[in-house]
Design a protein around this motif. Structure first.
Motif, PDB file in Angstrom:
ATOM      1  N   VAL A   1     -53.442  21.744  33.479  1.00  0.00           N
ATOM      2  CA  VAL A   1     -53.135  20.713  32.489  1.00  0.00           C
ATOM      3  C   VAL A   1     -54.158  19.596  32.666  1.00  0.00           C
ATOM      4  CG1 VAL A   1     -51.431  19.039  31.678  1.00  0.00           C
ATOM      5  CG2 VAL A   1     -50.673  21.265  32.544  1.00  0.00           C
ATOM      6  N   ALA A   2     -54.821  19.237  31.587  1.00  0.00           N
ATOM      7  CA  ALA A   2     -55.792  18.137  31.593  1.00  0.00           C
ATOM      8  C   ALA A   2     -55.289  17.027  30.683  1.00  0.00           C
ATOM      9  CB  ALA A   2     -57.151  18.630  31.107  1.00  0.00           C
ATOM     10  N   THR A   3     -55.503  15.799  31.093  1.00  0.00           N
ATOM     11  CA  THR A   3     -55.158  14.651  30.263  1.00  0.00           C
ATOM     12  C   THR A   3     -56.422  14.197  29.541  1.00  0.00           C
ATOM     13  OG1 THR A   3     -53.426  13.989  31.811  1.00  0.00           O
ATOM     14  CG2 THR A   3     -54.189  12.319  30.254  1.00  0.00           C
ATOM     15  N   VAL A   4     -56.329  14.117  28.207  1.00  0.00           N
ATOM     16  CA  VAL A   4     -57.492  13.759  27.393  1.00  0.00           C
ATOM     17  C   VAL A   4     -57.120  12.638  26.424  1.00  0.00           C
ATOM     18  CG1 VAL A   4     -58.410  16.106  27.525  1.00  0.00           C
ATOM     19  CG2 VAL A   4     -57.049  15.450  25.571  1.00  0.00           C
ATOM     20  N   SER A   5     -58.134  12.054  25.834  1.00  0.00           N
ATOM     21  CA  SER A   5     -57.933  11.024  24.824  1.00  0.00           C
ATOM     22  C   SER A   5     -57.250  11.627  23.598  1.00  0.00           C
ATOM     23  CB  SER A   5     -59.283  10.439  24.405  1.00  0.00           C
ATOM     24  OG  SER A   5     -59.133   9.612  23.270  1.00  0.00           O
ATOM     25  N   ASP A   6     -56.318  10.879  23.030  1.00  0.00           N
ATOM     26  CA  ASP A   6     -55.627  11.330  21.818  1.00  0.00           C
ATOM     27  C   ASP A   6     -56.350  10.855  20.558  1.00  0.00           C
ATOM     28  OD1 ASP A   6     -53.667  12.673  20.404  1.00  0.00           O
ATOM     29  OD2 ASP A   6     -52.285  10.982  20.393  1.00  0.00           O
ATOM     30  N   ARG A   7     -57.545  10.384  20.708  1.00  0.00           N
ATOM     31  CA  ARG A   7     -58.361   9.986  19.561  1.00  0.00           C
ATOM     32  C   ARG A   7     -59.034  11.223  18.965  1.00  0.00           C
ATOM     33  NH1 ARG A   7     -58.163   4.653  18.739  1.00  0.00           N
ATOM     34  NH2 ARG A   7     -57.788   3.387  20.568  1.00  0.00           N
ATOM     35  N   PRO A   8     -59.463  11.149  17.704  1.00  0.00           N
ATOM     36  CA  PRO A   8     -60.154  12.296  17.114  1.00  0.00           C
ATOM     37  C   PRO A   8     -61.331  12.747  17.993  1.00  0.00           C
ATOM     38  CG  PRO A   8     -59.636  10.704  15.419  1.00  0.00           C
ATOM     39  CD  PRO A   8     -59.293  10.051  16.738  1.00  0.00           C
ATOM     40  N   GLY A   9     -61.379  14.030  18.265  1.00  0.00           N
ATOM     41  CA  GLY A   9     -62.449  14.598  19.070  1.00  0.00           C
ATOM     42  C   GLY A   9     -62.130  14.744  20.545  1.00  0.00           C
ATOM     43  N   GLY A  10     -61.012  14.201  21.006  1.00  0.00           N
ATOM     44  CA  GLY A  10     -60.663  14.274  22.427  1.00  0.00           C
ATOM     45  C   GLY A  10     -60.495  15.703  22.916  1.00  0.00           C
ATOM     46  N   ILE A  11     -59.731  16.491  22.197  1.00  0.00           N
ATOM     47  CA  ILE A  11     -59.529  17.897  22.576  1.00  0.00           C
ATOM     48  C   ILE A  11     -60.808  18.691  22.324  1.00  0.00           C
ATOM     49  CG2 ILE A  11     -58.208  19.993  22.084  1.00  0.00           C
ATOM     50  CD1 ILE A  11     -55.789  18.178  21.542  1.00  0.00           C
ATOM     51  N   ALA A  12     -61.533  18.346  21.279  1.00  0.00           N
ATOM     52  CA  ALA A  12     -62.797  19.042  20.981  1.00  0.00           C
ATOM     53  C   ALA A  12     -63.796  18.882  22.126  1.00  0.00           C
ATOM     54  CB  ALA A  12     -63.397  18.513  19.682  1.00  0.00           C
ATOM     55  N   LYS A  13     -63.852  17.688  22.721  1.00  0.00           N
ATOM     56  CA  LYS A  13     -64.765  17.469  23.856  1.00  0.00           C
ATOM     57  C   LYS A  13     -64.374  18.354  25.038  1.00  0.00           C
ATOM     58  CE  LYS A  13     -66.013  12.775  22.599  1.00  0.00           C
ATOM     59  NZ  LYS A  13     -65.877  11.356  22.901  1.00  0.00           N
ATOM     60  N   LEU A  14     -63.063  18.487  25.272  1.00  0.00           N
ATOM     61  CA  LEU A  14     -62.597  19.359  26.358  1.00  0.00           C
ATOM     62  C   LEU A  14     -62.976  20.809  26.079  1.00  0.00           C
ATOM     63  CD1 LEU A  14     -60.963  20.002  28.945  1.00  0.00           C
ATOM     64  CD2 LEU A  14     -58.927  20.102  27.477  1.00  0.00           C
TER      65      LEU A  14
END
Length: 93
Positions: A16-29
């Motif tokens: 489980v990774a914590t990422v930014s909830d801004r647009p593109g956060g999951i895309a960067k991961l």
């Protein structure tokens, strides 16, 4: 049965990774996972029951890797890039 074998061989890893909830956060991961040679098998993001900042999301990932060394390298890279992790499937000893 195949997934259990891959998991036992550290080729199927769950974290489980914590990422930014801004647009593109999951895309960067996902871009980083691709650059590191990880094949995403499953991914689920969780917002509602988090105990973190409202601008973050937890992403549950199952990835296929080449083995334990690849898993250790990926884990190290994710941490170095600033992703808080809960890595369930790798004995780091």
């Amino acid at each position: 049965v195949i997934d259990r074998g891959l998991s036992a061989d550290n080729r199927l890893c769950n974290f489980v990774a914590t990422v930014s909830d801004r647009p593109g956060g999951i895309a960067k991961l996902t871009q980083l996972l691709a650059e590191e040679g990880a094949s995403i098998k499953d991914m689920y993001h969780e917002r509602a029951w988090l105990h973190t900042n409202v601008d973050q999301v937890q992403v549950k990932c199952v990835v296929e890797l080449q083995g334990k060394d690849h898993a250790k390298h990926l884990r190290k890279t994710l941490i170095e890039r600033g992703y808080p992790l809960n890595w369930d499937s790798l004995d780091m000893e």
